[in-house]
Design an enzyme around this catalytic site. Structure first.
Site: not given
Ligand code: RB5
Length: 145
Positions: A7-8, A64, A66-68, A97, A131-132
């Site tokens: 994303d941005h 992104c 956070t990557g999350i 793993h 096992r993995h």
């Molecule tokens: C964008 O502001 C931010 O929320 C996105 O890049 C990401 O971190 C979401 O998980």
């Protein structure tokens, strides 16, 4: 073939990743976004993850803030095992793993030099199997219809 998307908030690292992959002679497809204009990460993470899920790409690298968010999007796709990694150790274990086929990193979390190391380890570390392998198979057999 490696599927890239951001994303941005991850755009700068995605652009740097393209140069890194070119230096490593690794082909990639850029699924966007195409600028730092504010956008929604699921749009772009979905496109790249769909390409990995369909077998058009072998691996994915998503960026992104956070990557999350990107890892959550990717893991909605059949056959995807996405890992949001903040360290080389996590990236190595995600390969050894979990046979992770998508890496997610956060431009607001990890410094660029760290991301270079994380990406290199993600792309070069083999799955241990054994096992993995049984556990990885269950990720899909117990959750995918
Ligand atoms: C964008 O502001 C931010 O929320 C996105 O890049 C990401 O971190 C979401 O998980």
């Amino acid at each position: 073939m490696i599927a890239l998307a951001s994303d941005h908030a991850g755009f700068e690292y995605k652009e740097r990743l393209k140069k890194l992959l070119e230096e490593l002679n690794l082909p990639y497809l850029d699924f966007g976004t195409l600028s730092k204009d504010s956008t929604d990460y699921p749009e772009w993470g979905h496109k790249a993850s769909a390409a990995v899920s369909a077998g058009e790409c072998d691996r994915g690298i998503l960026v992104c803030g956070t990557g999350i968010g990107m890892s959550i999007v990717a893991n909605k796709h059949k056959g995807i095992r996405a890992a949001a990694c903040e360290s080389v150790t996590a990236a190595r274990l995600a390969r050894q793993h979990n046979d992770a086929n998508v890496l997610a990193v956060g431009e607001r979390i990890a410094g660029w030099e760290s991301v270079v190391d994380i990406v290199k380890v993600f792309l070069s570390t083999p799955f241990e199997g054994g096992r993995h392998g049984r556990r990885v198979e269950k990720i899909h057999s117990l959750t995918e219809k």
